[in-house]
Design an enzyme around this catalytic site. Structure first.
Site, PDB file in Angstrom:
ATOM      1  CG  HIS A 236      -1.969  -1.162   1.061  1.00  0.00           C
ATOM      2  ND1 HIS A 236      -2.830  -1.309   0.006  1.00  0.00           N
ATOM      3  CD2 HIS A 236      -2.155  -2.229   1.857  1.00  0.00           C
ATOM      4  CE1 HIS A 236      -3.522  -2.427   0.168  1.00  0.00           C
ATOM      5  NE2 HIS A 236      -3.129  -3.010   1.286  1.00  0.00           N
ATOM      6  NE  ARG A 293      -3.053  12.794   0.702  1.00  0.00           N
ATOM      7  CZ  ARG A 293      -3.624  11.607   0.867  1.00  0.00           C
ATOM      8  NH1 ARG A 293      -4.600  11.456   1.742  1.00  0.00           N
ATOM      9  NH2 ARG A 293      -3.241  10.563   0.156  1.00  0.00           N
TER      10      ARG A 293
HETATM   11  C1  MV4 Z   1     -10.141  -2.910  -3.360  1.00  0.00           C
HETATM   12  C2  MV4 Z   1      -9.428  -3.817  -4.160  1.00  0.00           C
HETATM   13  C3  MV4 Z   1     -10.134  -4.731  -4.894  1.00  0.00           C
HETATM   14  N1  MV4 Z   1     -11.484  -4.753  -4.825  1.00  0.00           N
HETATM   15  N2  MV4 Z   1     -11.480  -2.969  -3.343  1.00  0.00           N
HETATM   16  C4  MV4 Z   1      -6.445  -0.996  -1.064  1.00  0.00           C
HETATM   17  C5  MV4 Z   1      -6.376   0.236  -0.247  1.00  0.00           C
HETATM   18  C6  MV4 Z   1      -7.681   0.927  -0.361  1.00  0.00           C
HETATM   19  N3  MV4 Z   1      -7.482   2.245  -0.874  1.00  0.00           N
HETATM   20  C7  MV4 Z   1      -8.503   0.089  -1.260  1.00  0.00           C
HETATM   21  N4  MV4 Z   1      -7.706  -1.005  -1.712  1.00  0.00           N
HETATM   22  C8  MV4 Z   1      -8.202  -1.938  -2.550  1.00  0.00           C
HETATM   23  N5  MV4 Z   1      -9.547  -1.993  -2.604  1.00  0.00           N
HETATM   24  C9  MV4 Z   1     -12.117  -3.867  -4.041  1.00  0.00           C
HETATM   25  N6  MV4 Z   1     -13.453  -3.935  -3.968  1.00  0.00           N
HETATM   26  C10 MV4 Z   1      -8.045  -3.741  -4.143  1.00  0.00           C
HETATM   27  C11 MV4 Z   1      -7.424  -2.827  -3.322  1.00  0.00           C
HETATM   28  C12 MV4 Z   1      -5.996  -2.866  -3.354  1.00  0.00           C
HETATM   29  C13 MV4 Z   1      -5.261  -1.845  -3.885  1.00  0.00           C
HETATM   30  C14 MV4 Z   1      -5.866  -0.700  -4.359  1.00  0.00           C
HETATM   31  C15 MV4 Z   1      -5.147   0.323  -4.876  1.00  0.00           C
HETATM   32  C16 MV4 Z   1      -3.766   0.187  -4.942  1.00  0.00           C
HETATM   33  C17 MV4 Z   1      -3.128  -0.922  -4.468  1.00  0.00           C
HETATM   34  C18 MV4 Z   1      -3.861  -1.952  -3.928  1.00  0.00           C
HETATM   35  C19 MV4 Z   1      -3.208  -3.076  -3.475  1.00  0.00           C
HETATM   36  C20 MV4 Z   1      -3.944  -4.084  -2.945  1.00  0.00           C
HETATM   37  C21 MV4 Z   1      -5.333  -3.985  -2.881  1.00  0.00           C
END
Ligand code: MV4
Length: 503
Positions: A236, A293
């Protein structure tokens, strides 16, 4: 315009904001912790005040002290940067109560987007697509969530309401394992945010993380500045961002831009903000969350749009109309940003601390380096390990990659380990070059090559001996350079002659 702005932050972003103040003719105030007495932002500002000891909660998180300093030095406004107090509703409100402009959105917008469950419901009502999952606000009990899960379908994600950035998030593949995962997600969220509320979303697999930058003024004008692809992340933490995204086309960009504007309008958003989306292989996109932000990666948008986002933030906060209309926004060329962290990519990305003894920044066409450190500065374990952002522009994505390789090769930082070798192997990766990556790329498909045979990484005693010789050699040469100037015509005389010649 404001007469004086206090920057409630440190490092590269504080310097970035101070630079905007300088260009706009605004007096600037820095605040700093005991660990940052010699920091660049302190040197750059017109005035600087000590907050307290190094730990953030005794310095950069001291909202009361910061507002007190702003009052005493008659600052008109406070820019919070990112992190620290940037997304604290109470801090924005306290600034307003003290008669100081908070350079950011209204406290109500920070609150509405800060709670992810509230944000999800607010944008649903505005017609913004979200990932299928639980709807409605209010806390849901485990029994209700367990009943809803099969309707949403597996695999799914448990997400913390107060979350963001992956904290309190759990992947669930079957109903049987769900009660235990609900418990651990709630416990993690409770200890991290003091709020154990969770909600469910269907897991979108193989998606890219694409975010849209928006600007909104106090007169109801909202525009989008295109996207940034931030899919290259590790645990992340974003490591590389680019604009435009290799996965986007003009039609999708326009659609997502319009949806981002709607999401911002749903909370009466004012100032700069970012709407995060997941985009799947079939180009379906889903709202994830909004960051209220200025973001770390804002420079890639600045580079391809030619817009100074921080200067726009100041104008907006001062009550001006947006400088640009949507039809003025054009993307030109391609920008890539590598976050340079003081961490060892050959050793599990472990943070590396110590004094930076030497550094040489890449320069030349299409290069921008935003940094808060310099030779002599000590990297401490108190703050974020990001010490610089290297941003390049190219006419095409291919040219931007070639330029990034050149810039990474030029970059020298001595004294701490950095993740520059990681970025170099990423720029050589065929998948990155082809733009074929998603959010799981680093964890699942990428590994650091072994350090080269005989590399200094493994021979610190040889590296130290060489460093001594190089330092000695460089000292000799710099002495020679000064001497020659003294014997020969001085630079000042030379400038005088040159100016007379050109009269
Ligand atoms: C998700 C997803 C897949 N499906 N939601 C990670 C942090 C938060 N901002 C939301 N995140 C995610 N939400 C659904 N329904 C995958 C992620 C996620 C991710 C998102 C953005 C950038 C990197 C990531 C790494 C792992 C999981």
């Amino acid at each position: 315009m404001f007469k004086k702005v206090l920057v409630a932050n440190r490092g590269e972003i504080a310097v970035r904001i101070l630079r905007a103040c300088r260009e706009l003719g605004i007096e600037s105030v820095a605040v700093f912790s005991e660990a940052d007495r010699n920091a660049l932002h302190v040197r750059y500002a017109d005035e600087a005040y000590l907050l307290g000891p190094a730990p953030s909660r005794e310095s950069y998180l001291r909202a009361d002290k910061i507002i007190d300093i702003a009052r005493k030095c008659s600052a008109d406004a406070i820019h919070p940067g990112y992190g620290f107090l940037a997304e604290r509703e109470a801090f924005a409100a306290a600034c307003i109560d003290a008669g100081i402009t908070f350079i950011g959105p209204k406290p109500s917008a920070i609150a509405a987007m800060g709670d992810k469950m509230t944000a999800r419901n607010t944008v649903i009502a505005a017609g913004v697509p979200v990932v299928p999952g639980t709807e409605g606000t209010g806390s849901l009990r485990d029994e209700e969530l367990l009943a809803l899960a099969p309707k949403i379908g597996f695999p799914l994600l448990i997400k913390a309401s107060a979350g963001g950035g992956g904290k309190g998030m759990r992947e669930v593949t079957s109903l049987e394992e769900m009660p235990a995962l609900l418990g651990s997600a709630r416990r993690e969220a409770e200890s991290a945010f003091g709020d154990g509320n969770v909600y469910l979303e269907k897991l979108v697999e193989g998606a890219r993380h694409i975010e849209i930058q928006i600007l909104a003024d106090q007169h109801g004008n909202v525009i989008s500045l295109g996207e940034r692809d931030c899919s290259i992340q590790r645990r992340h933490q974003k490591l590389i961002e680019e604009a435009p995204s290799p996965a986007m086309d003009e039609d999708l960009r326009r659609k997502m831009g319009e949806v981002a504007v709607k999401a911002a309008q749903s909370v009466d958003y004012v100032n700069a903000g970012t709407i995060e989306f997941l985009v799947d292989k079939d180009k379906n996109f889903y709202f994830l969350e909004m960051n209220t932000r200025l973001q770390v990666e804002h420079p890639v948008t600045e580079v391809v749009t030619g817009i100074d986002i921080v200067a726009e933030q100041m104008r907006i906060a001062r009550g001006r109309q947006l400088t640009y209309k949507q039809e003025d926004i054009q993307l030109r060329g391609h920008a890539i940003e590598c976050r340079i962290n003081a961490e060892d990519p050959y050793n599990g990305f472990l943070p590396s601390t110590g004094r930076i003894t030497h550094s040489l920044l890449p320069t030349g066409p299409g290069i921008r380096v935003d940094t808060g450190v310099y030779p002599g500065f000590e990297i401490t374990p108190f703050y974020d390990p990001m010490i610089a952002k290297l941003i390049v522009w190219g006419e095409t994505r291919g040219q931007a990659i070639l330029r990034m390789r050149r810039a990474l090769e030029e970059y020298r930082i001595v004294g701490v380990r950095t993740n520059i070798p990681f970025h170099q192997s990423m720029m050589d990766s065929h998948r990155f070059m082809g733009g074929q990556y998603d959010t799981r790329f680093i964890e699942e498909r990428f590994s650091m090559p072994e350090p080269e045979e005989g590399s200094m990484t493994h021979r610190p005693e040889i590296a130290a001996a060489f460093a001594t010789l190089v330092a000695h050699y460089e000292a000799q040469h710099s002495a020679e350079f000064v001497m020659r100037n003294e014997r020969d015509t001085s630079n000042w005389k030379w400038v005088g002659r040159w100016e007379r010649m050109h009269r």
